[in-house]
Structure formats: structure tokens, C-alpha cells
Design a protein around this motif. Sequence first.
Motif, PDB file in Angstrom:
ATOM      1  N   SER A   1      21.484  -6.838  28.876  1.00  0.00           N
ATOM      2  CA  SER A   1      21.853  -5.775  27.953  1.00  0.00           C
ATOM      3  C   SER A   1      21.832  -6.333  26.536  1.00  0.00           C
ATOM      4  O   SER A   1      21.784  -7.551  26.337  1.00  0.00           O
ATOM      5  CB  SER A   1      23.260  -5.257  28.276  1.00  0.00           C
TER       6      SER A   1
ATOM      7  N   GLN B   1      13.276  -4.504  23.622  1.00  0.00           N
ATOM      8  CA  GLN B   1      13.546  -3.508  24.659  1.00  0.00           C
ATOM      9  C   GLN B   1      12.378  -3.443  25.647  1.00  0.00           C
ATOM     10  O   GLN B   1      11.218  -3.331  25.260  1.00  0.00           O
ATOM     11  CB  GLN B   1      13.754  -2.133  24.028  1.00  0.00           C
TER      12      GLN B   1
ATOM     13  N   ASP C   1      14.516   1.380  30.241  1.00  0.00           N
ATOM     14  CA  ASP C   1      15.770   2.129  30.304  1.00  0.00           C
ATOM     15  C   ASP C   1      16.288   2.079  31.737  1.00  0.00           C
ATOM     16  O   ASP C   1      15.537   1.836  32.684  1.00  0.00           O
ATOM     17  CB  ASP C   1      15.553   3.585  29.896  1.00  0.00           C
TER      18      ASP C   1
ATOM     19  N   GLU D   1      22.563   6.341  26.396  1.00  0.00           N
ATOM     20  CA  GLU D   1      21.361   5.508  26.436  1.00  0.00           C
ATOM     21  C   GLU D   1      21.719   4.170  27.057  1.00  0.00           C
ATOM     22  O   GLU D   1      22.722   3.558  26.674  1.00  0.00           O
ATOM     23  CB  GLU D   1      20.792   5.277  25.026  1.00  0.00           C
TER      24      GLU D   1
ATOM     25  N   HIS E   1      19.686   0.734  27.746  1.00  0.00           N
ATOM     26  CA  HIS E   1      18.448  -0.012  27.617  1.00  0.00           C
ATOM     27  C   HIS E   1      18.600  -1.417  28.210  1.00  0.00           C
ATOM     28  O   HIS E   1      19.702  -1.970  28.272  1.00  0.00           O
ATOM     29  CB  HIS E   1      18.035  -0.139  26.147  1.00  0.00           C
TER      30      HIS E   1
ATOM     31  N   TYR F   1      16.842  -5.374  27.909  1.00  0.00           N
ATOM     32  CA  TYR F   1      16.117  -6.155  26.905  1.00  0.00           C
ATOM     33  C   TYR F   1      15.652  -7.501  27.461  1.00  0.00           C
ATOM     34  O   TYR F   1      16.260  -8.067  28.378  1.00  0.00           O
ATOM     35  CB  TYR F   1      17.018  -6.427  25.687  1.00  0.00           C
TER      36      TYR F   1
END
Length: 283
Positions: A138, A150, A153, A254, A256, A258
Motif C-alpha cells: 500500500s 501504482q 486497484d 479507492e 490502490h 503500488y
Amino acid sequence: MAKEEHYTRAAQILSITQPSLSHAIAQLEQELGTRLFEKKGRNVVLTRYGKIFLPYVEESLKVLEEGVQRTKELNGSKEGMIHLAYIYTLGSTFVPKMVRRFLDAYPDYHIDFHFIVGKTGDIIEGLKNDQYDMVFSSYQDGEPDIDFRQIGDQKLVPCRAQKFTRLPCNDSVDLKDTVDYPQIYFQKGSGLRPVVDQMYEQISVFPKIAFEIEEDGSMAGLVAQGFGIAVMPDIPILKTLDVKTLTITNPEYERHVYLATMKKRYLSPVAKSFIQFVMQETE
């Protein structure tokens, strides 16, 4: 010197001056507290202590040469080692599939992957301490020296045991309707903890935490046995357990994932190749 038994010839082979060689030998002898060489005519030969010391020197030089060669190999464009850490939620499918696709795409590469799984906070700390080349995690605030890219998702779902009928049985839910039920929650240090916290902050309520869990598989198991409900990633194991997953209608969120690397740290060619592959695959 031990092989040539002659200062001038040894100095020529080493591409240094004879006085420099003499000084180096004298310093070594002073450090060891004994003579390593003694004169024999125009030559020099090993003393008794020099003969004892020689095998250790030869073994040390051998190990050093092996280290030099191995380091060169690891920095080659098609051979090396990648230390990769990732969060629990990516361990069952994303990381194994990504690495397998990379290795299949480059069959002439000879790469050893070392895998570590953990919470975002822990693996980010390991990245900063040079334990890993890269991590999948994260986002973490307050890390200006880390490059977060990123790569995808992740859907979050409230889930409950099928036999847990107190929660509405429809396929979607407003998080406000979950706060009266005991929740199995991510521990502090998990990258998901602030995400879920923020979701409840948006609706100005906070759930009743029954248990705090580090790993999502264990969380799913507790949910299946009716210990509480949970808001967690929609991971494959949920399809194998007796749980019901719901869609969140409110609030919007959201989540995401990474790829994180240190901005100013050297990466081997194979590590760079893997990063480039991941970014292409997740565009």
C-alpha cells in the motif's frame, strides 16, 4: 612473493615498485608480530610462520575471487537475484502469476527470486534497510525517498458467514449498516488499516472491533466461523469458504496497490527488467 621468492619479480607482476612491496610486507609482518620471509642468497623464502600463514592467504584470495565473480554474475543483464517483498493480499495470485509470466517471457534469464510477505509498514521498513530490491504494498505517507508506482486497484468487500443472518442478506450494503456488529479488523501497521479507517470516518461512525488480525487469510477463516464480519480485499480464498461477500454502496473509496523502490538506490539489470515488465503488464 611466496611463489616468486624474489622482490623485483613479484613487484613487476603486481605492477608496483619494489619499495612499495617491501613496505607492504613489512606492515603485514608488523601486524602479525612475526617474520614471514627471510633472505636466502639473492632470493627470499618463507619462514616457518610464513608457511603456516600461506594456506590461509590462498584460501582468502580464492573466496574473494569467487565473490568478485559472483557479484559480476549477479549484475549481468540476464542473471541475478531479486529480493521481493509483498503484502499478504497479493500472495495467493498476483505475485506468483506476475513472477511466472516474467520468467516465461524471458526463458534465457537465470534469476533467483527471494520472497518475503508481511505488512506494509514492515516491508517498507525492510526496503529502506536494503533488505529488498522492491516491494508490492500500500502507499505509505511520509516516505520522500521511496518511489511509489501504482500498479493496480483492489476491491474491498464486507463479508459475513453464510449462517450469520443478522446482517442484511442482500448483495450490497451501506457501511453504516455494519457498525452494530462485531468486526474483525486489520492490525495497525497494515496498509489496509488506514484505508478502512478512512471509509468509516467518511460516514462519521466507527465499528466495534472484536479482533485485530495481521493476515487476511486468517481474517477470512474467523469470518467463516461467525466470529464477526470484516471489510477486506476480495481475495480468492473467500470463494472457498462458507462466507457471503457484499458490495459497498456507501461510501466511495479507492484502494490502490503500488510497486515501491528506493529512489537513489542501485538496482541490478535483472531487477530493472522485472520492474519494467510489471509496469507494462499493469498499464
